[in-house]
Design a protein around this motif. Structure first.
Motif, short mmCIF file in Angstrom:
data_model
loop_
_atom_site.label_atom_id
_atom_site.label_comp_id
_atom_site.label_asym_id
_atom_site.label_seq_id
_atom_site.Cartn_x
_atom_site.Cartn_y
_atom_site.Cartn_z
N GLY A 129 0.83 -1.19 0.00
CA GLY A 129 0.00 0.00 0.00
C GLY A 129 0.87 1.24 0.00
N CYS A 130 0.33 2.35 -0.50
CA CYS A 130 1.07 3.60 -0.56
C CYS A 130 0.27 4.70 0.11
N SER A 131 0.92 5.44 1.01
CA SER A 131 0.24 6.52 1.73
C SER A 131 0.35 7.86 1.03
N SER A 132 1.21 7.95 0.00
CA SER A 132 1.51 9.23 -0.65
C SER A 132 1.93 10.29 0.36
N ASP A 133 2.59 9.83 1.42
CA ASP A 133 3.11 10.69 2.49
C ASP A 133 1.99 11.48 3.18
N ASP A 134 0.81 10.88 3.28
CA ASP A 134 -0.35 11.51 3.90
C ASP A 134 -0.83 10.64 5.06
N VAL A 135 -0.95 11.22 6.25
CA VAL A 135 -1.28 10.44 7.45
C VAL A 135 -2.68 9.84 7.36
N GLU A 136 -3.66 10.60 6.89
CA GLU A 136 -5.03 10.08 6.80
C GLU A 136 -5.09 8.90 5.82
N ARG A 137 -4.44 9.05 4.70
CA ARG A 137 -4.43 7.94 3.73
C ARG A 137 -3.69 6.73 4.31
N GLN A 138 -2.63 6.99 5.05
CA GLN A 138 -1.91 5.90 5.71
C GLN A 138 -2.82 5.14 6.65
N ASP A 139 -3.63 5.85 7.45
CA ASP A 139 -4.57 5.20 8.36
C ASP A 139 -5.58 4.34 7.60
N GLU A 140 -6.04 4.84 6.47
CA GLU A 140 -6.99 4.07 5.65
C GLU A 140 -6.36 2.78 5.16
N VAL A 141 -5.12 2.87 4.68
CA VAL A 141 -4.45 1.68 4.16
C VAL A 141 -4.21 0.67 5.29
N LEU A 142 -3.75 1.15 6.44
CA LEU A 142 -3.50 0.25 7.57
C LEU A 142 -4.79 -0.42 8.05
N ARG A 143 -5.88 0.34 8.07
CA ARG A 143 -7.16 -0.25 8.47
C ARG A 143 -7.60 -1.33 7.49
N GLU A 175 -8.22 -5.30 8.25
CA GLU A 175 -9.49 -5.96 7.91
C GLU A 175 -9.26 -7.20 7.05
N HIS A 176 -8.18 -7.20 6.28
CA HIS A 176 -7.85 -8.37 5.46
C HIS A 176 -6.95 -9.35 6.22
N ARG A 177 -6.80 -9.12 7.53
CA ARG A 177 -6.17 -10.04 8.46
C ARG A 177 -4.72 -10.38 8.07
N VAL A 178 -3.94 -9.32 7.78
CA VAL A 178 -2.51 -9.57 7.59
C VAL A 178 -1.92 -9.99 8.93
N ASP A 179 -0.86 -10.78 8.87
CA ASP A 179 -0.23 -11.25 10.11
C ASP A 179 0.71 -10.22 10.72
N GLY A 180 1.21 -9.33 9.91
CA GLY A 180 2.13 -8.30 10.40
C GLY A 180 2.30 -7.22 9.36
N ILE A 181 2.84 -6.08 9.80
CA ILE A 181 2.97 -4.93 8.92
C ILE A 181 4.36 -4.31 9.05
N ILE A 182 4.91 -3.92 7.90
CA ILE A 182 6.12 -3.12 7.85
C ILE A 182 5.71 -1.76 7.30
N LEU A 183 6.06 -0.71 8.04
CA LEU A 183 5.57 0.62 7.70
C LEU A 183 6.71 1.61 7.57
N LEU A 184 6.75 2.29 6.42
CA LEU A 184 7.58 3.47 6.29
C LEU A 184 6.63 4.65 6.51
N PRO A 185 6.67 5.26 7.69
CA PRO A 185 5.60 6.19 8.08
C PRO A 185 5.55 7.45 7.22
N ALA A 186 4.34 7.97 7.05
CA ALA A 186 4.17 9.29 6.44
C ALA A 186 4.90 10.32 7.31
N SER A 187 5.34 11.39 6.69
CA SER A 187 6.22 12.34 7.36
C SER A 187 5.65 12.91 8.65
N HIS A 188 4.35 13.14 8.69
CA HIS A 188 3.74 13.79 9.86
C HIS A 188 3.05 12.78 10.79
N SER A 189 3.46 11.54 10.73
CA SER A 189 2.92 10.54 11.66
C SER A 189 3.30 10.89 13.10
#
Length: 384
Positions: free
Chosen positions: A114-128, A132-146
């Motif tokens: 997933g891509c957040s386009s460096d936007d925190v709100e979009r990042q939250d949407e992608v993570l949610r 919901e698709h029950r991934v076992d784990g996540i690797i995140l390169l955070p958006a700049s203003h996280s």
């Protein structure tokens, strides 16, 4: 009549279920966050023993009963990992992504991106959506203003094993893997000092972001005590390489051309080089130019770009291994892994010295020289 009693019984039991204490009730009683209660239930090593006991006392006080069967159902694995990056255009992120995918595949996992386009709100949407698709784990390169709060809500509250890469977030404790940005900046600073550069500008990178602050701090340290500060320090609104030519306009607005410009990353440097030419200044001839990331394209610029290598392949491999370990075992303190950088020295800085030394002058180095931790101690090794 029996049917009526059955309906009453079901409604009565439903009422009991809906009135059961929740994790939020426990959190309110213990004076902690819901995320902390979730970690205590998993006996996480991130939580001090005193806090664990306070949460357990609160569970007893409110009558909370841990539903182990539901937890076990939630713990069923999907063999899927999620990766969220801020910008898919940056070759550094592409190399990072391939390393994560290769490591996940070798362990029998599928990766979704997933891509957040460096936007925190979009990042939250992608993570949610990934949760919901029950991934076992996540690797995140955070958006700049996280922030700590946004990541706690998106990751900790959902109980997802995860690691951050490339950008740490102030106050947020979890597994983290990235280049040692301060050491990278120090390598660049010492190289420019050795070349005899007297004035330096730093351009790009989001203001107050940890990677930017670390690089600037290391750069100033590497330039040495005789150096009297940056002649320009101009951040960018985000990490994208679009619309960055204005950084050069701001750096030159005082009427002084710095002898060297250090760009936040290679993608910024490519834009800055074009903007310098628009001002009639040739990178490497009129202004030394250095950067960070050492993406493959850096070697093919004209002039080729001096850049600190943060080894994204290694970052991706280590981060994936940490997440896989958290999935299989958990219950350990978070780890912070910094990858030791190296500086690839090329024409964008060396040509500046050659211009000043004249036709018969001595060159300060050789194209392709690689200066890493060993070079900081006075040694150098060939790039191969």
């Amino acid at each position: 009549m029996a049917a009526r009693w059955y309906i009453v019984l079901v409604i009565d039991r439903l009422g009991d279920f809906m009135n059961r204490p929740t994790i939020k009730d426990v959190a309110a009683r213990a004076g902690v966050s819901s995320a902390t209660v979730s970690l205590v239930l998993r006996d996480s090593g991130q939580i001090p023993e005193s806090t664990k006991q306070r949460v357990r006392d609160a569970m007893v006080a409110v009558g909370y009963v841990y539903n182990r069967r539901a937890a076990e159902m939630r713990s069923m694995t999907s063999r899927i990992l999620g990766l969220v990056v801020a910008n898919v255009r940056n070759p550094y992120f592409a190399e990072l992504t391939m390393a994560i995918e290769d490591t996940a595949h070798a362990a029998g996992y599928t990766l979704i991106l997933g891509c957040s386009s460096d936007d925190v709100e979009r990042q939250d949407e992608v993570l949610r959506a990934m949760a919901e698709h029950r991934v076992d784990g996540i690797i995140l390169l955070p958006a700049s203003h996280s922030t700590r709060a946004t990541l706690e809500a998106a990751l900790l509250d959902r109980g997802l094993p995860h690691a951050l890469v490339a950008r740490a977030v102030p106050g947020y404790e979890c597994d983290y893997v990235g280049a040692d940005n301060e050491a990278s900046g120090r390598l660049v600073g010492r190289h420019l000092r050795d070349l005899g550069v007297a004035s330096v500008a730093f351009l790009g990178g989001v203001e107050h972001s940890i990677p930017r602050e670390d690089r600037v701090r290391g750069l100033i340290d590497g330039l040495g005590p005789a150096f009297h500060g940056l002649v320009a320090d101009v951040p960018s609104p985000n990490d994208a390489s679009i619309g960055l030519s204005g950084l050069v306009d701001q750096a030159l607005s005082a009427g002084q051309v710095p002898e060297a410009i250090v760009a936040y990353n290679d993608m910024h440097a490519f834009v800055i080089a074009g903007a310098l030419r628009a001002h009639g200044l040739e990178p490497g001839r009129d202004v030394a130019l250095a950067s960070f990331d050492n993406v493959p394209e850096a070697a093919h610029q004209f002039p080729s770009l001096t850049s600190a290598d943060g080894f994204p392949t290694r970052v991706g491999e280590v981060a994936t291994e940490l997440v896989l370990r958290a999935i299989s075992s958990g219950g350990r303190p978070p780890e912070r892994v910094l990858i030791e950088p190296e500086l690839e020295i090329r024409s964008s800085t060396l040509s500046w010295v050659e211009q000043r030394s004249g036709p018969g002058g001595q060159q300060s180095g050789a194209e392709g020289q690689r200066s890493g931790a060993a070079a900081v101690r006075g040694r150098a090794r060939a790039s191969g």
